[in-house]
Motif scaffolding. Structure first.
Motif, PDB file in Angstrom:
ATOM      1  N   UNK A 180       0.918  -3.717  -5.537  1.00 17.24           N
ATOM      2  CA  UNK A 180       2.043  -3.075  -6.224  1.00 17.24           C
ATOM      3  C   UNK A 180       1.660  -1.694  -6.728  1.00 17.24           C
ATOM      4  N   UNK A 181       0.397  -1.532  -7.151  1.00 12.38           N
ATOM      5  CA  UNK A 181      -0.067  -0.205  -7.574  1.00 12.38           C
ATOM      6  C   UNK A 181      -0.096   0.762  -6.391  1.00 12.38           C
ATOM      7  N   UNK A 182      -0.485   0.273  -5.209  1.00 13.55           N
ATOM      8  CA  UNK A 182      -0.546   1.135  -4.035  1.00 13.55           C
ATOM      9  C   UNK A 182       0.828   1.525  -3.519  1.00 13.55           C
ATOM     10  N   UNK A 237      -9.701   1.093  -1.713  1.00  6.11           N
ATOM     11  CA  UNK A 237      -8.254   0.859  -1.827  1.00  6.11           C
ATOM     12  C   UNK A 237      -7.525   1.276  -0.556  1.00  6.11           C
ATOM     13  N   UNK A 238      -7.937   2.408   0.034  1.00  2.00           N
ATOM     14  CA  UNK A 238      -7.303   2.852   1.271  1.00  2.00           C
ATOM     15  C   UNK A 238      -7.480   1.822   2.378  1.00  2.00           C
ATOM     16  N   UNK A 239      -8.708   1.318   2.521  1.00  2.00           N
ATOM     17  CA  UNK A 239      -8.987   0.321   3.556  1.00  2.00           C
ATOM     18  C   UNK A 239      -8.183  -0.951   3.300  1.00  2.00           C
ATOM     19  N   UNK A 264       7.180   7.589 -13.745  1.00  2.00           N
ATOM     20  CA  UNK A 264       5.808   7.754 -14.205  1.00  2.00           C
ATOM     21  C   UNK A 264       4.856   6.926 -13.346  1.00  2.00           C
ATOM     22  N   UNK A 265       5.223   5.702 -13.038  1.00  2.00           N
ATOM     23  CA  UNK A 265       4.377   4.863 -12.184  1.00  2.00           C
ATOM     24  C   UNK A 265       4.193   5.494 -10.813  1.00  2.00           C
ATOM     25  N   UNK A 266       5.281   6.039 -10.266  1.00  2.00           N
ATOM     26  CA  UNK A 266       5.194   6.695  -8.962  1.00  2.00           C
ATOM     27  C   UNK A 266       4.302   7.930  -9.033  1.00  2.00           C
ATOM     28  N   UNK A 267       4.449   8.709 -10.116  1.00  2.39           N
ATOM     29  CA  UNK A 267       3.637   9.916 -10.267  1.00  2.39           C
ATOM     30  C   UNK A 267       2.154   9.583 -10.333  1.00  2.39           C
TER      31      UNK A 267
END
Length: 351
Positions: free
Chosen positions: A335-337, A297-299, A108-111
């Motif tokens: 960790x979320x990324x 977040x991407x940067x 679920x976290x990965x999804x």
């Protein structure tokens, strides 16, 4: 105490693959409607639906949904029946990353982390409580004419995928819908194992928290690691920025000021440097299928990975250079990324 996880983006308007369209085209064909009528006005063809690298705007899939609703009549609970066609294999490498995850919690976290590799239009916010895991389904921004179909399609697809991951049917602890009841209640009860409630304040479903810790039957750590890396690469390729998104991303790159590293500008400050109002900038980013938060977040992720790989900077120093006041929120964000901590990431790339 509860924890909350949410997707990496809070909009449905992002580019997506064609596998979801292929599912709907096949469903229509089984009900006597040729693919040409389902694909009318989209510019899509059969070969494109079989191309794993093809991407389409979200609006194109919405056009397919509208064609499906117009052409396939007489099928009760159409959104439910279409949702049942989505399987792990529908999601390609993203699906294999989920199925080889250690537990349902990890899947679920990965999804959520790679939400943009899926096909959902609803935004799921997952709240883990001691006695129930509650998923809040946000569908209020979906166009009204397709909202109910997509809400039911997405929820049933989520239920089907969770059941596939565990190798057994998942019974919901609750199923509530923020719209009036229809004659689909019995069909939904047969799928979910609980009578759905309608006309509620929110659309939400719950599962037993014990399910999160269950090992998945096809869990495989080496395969999972390879699949996650491929998901990350695929998302990076799909996130290649042009136009206003590219300009915003460039301006979010931190620079060196008189006192050292400078934090990225706020959203309002960024809008001023682009000579537009915050409302106009937000509208442009929505149209590009992204947001200030996603681009920031991407940067930050790109810079964090570079600094962890190529410099001896401590995690605290990296956090400060990325505009965080301290290391803790940076560690949570990293960790979320990536699904791992900065320290673990550094050890992995240096092995």
């Amino acid at each position: 105490m509860s924890t909350v996880e949410e997707p990496d983006v809070r909009t449905w308007n992002f580019p997506r693959g064609t596998a979801s369209v292929a599912v709907m085209v096949e469903f229509a064909r089984e009900h006597g409607v040729p693919s040409e009528r389902i694909l009318a006005g989209t510019g899509l063809s059969g070969p494109q639906l079989a191309d794993p690298d093809a991407q389409i705007p979200a609006e194109t899939e919405l056009a397919v949904v509208r064609n499906l609703l117009r052409e396939v009549t007489g099928v009760p609970a159409l959104g439910v029946e279409v949702g049942r066609r989505y399987r792990i294999s529908t999601f390609g490498i993203f699906g294999y990353a989920c199925v080889t995850s250690p537990t349902l919690r990890e899947a679920i976290s990965l999804a959520l982390r790679y939400y943009r590799l899926g096909f959902a239009f609803c935004t799921p916010i997952v709240e883990s409580r001691p006695r129930e895991v509650v998923t809040w389904i946000h569908h209020d921004t979906i166009p009204a004419d397709v909202q109910r179909f997509l809400a039911e399609r997405d929820i049933v697809a989520m239920h089907r995928v969770m059941s596939d991951l565990l190798g057994a049917r998942v019974d919901f602890t609750r199923a509530e819908f923020a719209y009036p009841a229809t004659d689909q209640a019995e069909r939904l009860e047969a799928l979910f194992g609980i009578r759905p409630q309608f006309d509620r304040a929110h659309t939400v479903f719950g599962i037993d928290p014990d399910l999160l810790a269950q090992p998945l039957p096809q869990a495989n750590q080496p395969t999972w690691a390879v699949c996650v890396a491929q998901c990350r690469d695929l998302l990076h390729r799909r996130s290649a920025r042009t136009g206003i998104a590219a300009e915003v991303r460039d301006r979010l790159l931190p620079g060196s000021g008189a006192t050292g590293f400078t934090a990225p500008p706020s959203f309002d400050a960024l809008a001023r440097t682009l000579n537009m109002s915050p409302r106009t900038l937000r509208r442009h980013l929505d149209a590009a299928g992204t947001s200030y938060r996603v681009l920031l977040d991407e940067v930050r992720q790109t810079l964090a990975e570079e600094m962890l790989t190529a410099t001896p900077l401590s995690v605290d120093d990296i956090a400060i250079r990325l505009g965080y006041a301290e290391a803790t929120p940076f560690i949570h964000a990293f960790k979320r990324w990536t699904g791992t901590t900065p320290a673990a990431y550094r050890r992995t790339v240096r092995e």
